[in-house]
Design an enzyme around this catalytic site. Sequence first.
Site, PDB file in Angstrom:
ATOM      1  CB  SER A 154     -37.890  21.931 -12.152  1.00 30.68           C
ATOM      2  OG  SER A 154     -37.802  21.112 -13.760  1.00 30.68           O
ATOM      3  CE1 TYR A 167     -33.847  18.411 -11.549  1.00 28.38           C
ATOM      4  CE2 TYR A 167     -35.952  18.469 -12.457  1.00 28.38           C
ATOM      5  CZ  TYR A 167     -34.853  18.676 -12.568  1.00 28.38           C
ATOM      6  OH  TYR A 167     -34.583  19.977 -13.050  1.00 28.38           O
TER       7      TYR A 167
END
Length: 267
Positions: A154, A167
Amino acid sequence: MGRLEGKIVLITGAGRGMGRSHALRLASEGADLLIVDVCAPVEGIAYPMSGEDDLAETAKAVEALGRRVLARTVDVRDAEELCAVVGEAAGELGGLDAAVANAGVLTVGTWDTTSVADWRTVVDVNLIGTWNTCVAAIPHLIARGGGSLVNISSAAGIKGNPLTTPYTAAKHGVVGLSLALANELAEKSIRVNTVHPTGVPTGIRAPGLHELLAGPHAGLGAIYQNAMPVEMVEPVDVSNAVLYLVSDESRYVTGTQMKVDAGVTIR
């Protein structure tokens, strides 16, 4: 001839969103696929997960492109089951040339509302699940004389995205994991790379994040702002990067972080 003609690829989290997009893009270029998804709720995750009907829909769309596909319900946190499924599918399909570790989950919270359970769930799926996917695939790639591992990280795996700390940490961990494997597996002609999207419409929902950025933590909003004039990129934009990294066009590309992020990481 398609760019992936003759290749067999594992894709996790293929029930919807980016996983489905990867499946269709790779199949459109000639790949046969093993697609997996958890197809069940994940405790501690506030939004719905994909279901068996979603995974079946992905499989049907791949078949419509004229490719072979095996769809299996597997939790990437279950290393033993994942290895068994991949081994069985590789035998049925004739081997394995690449794996795309795409499965992931997201929790939202400030430092004082993020729980130990949040950490365990996100790290187990996003980081250990990626490791499990690689471990399940590697023996079959070695048997083929090489191959490609594509691990979906990401933009949060490059910069310090706040309010999603488990995350962000897990996605950074995917980079370290991938770099270590890239070094270890280079002598086996196995390439390992990460892909780093900005926001993508995938079915992962984070309404709590929007509320925090619109309210008490508005000063953090700029961190999530793309440099280019788009709010999000499309799943196929990420899938095009995956296609390149799976294909022989990237035969000497390993240990890289490919950004598909509309410039969010340069700000």
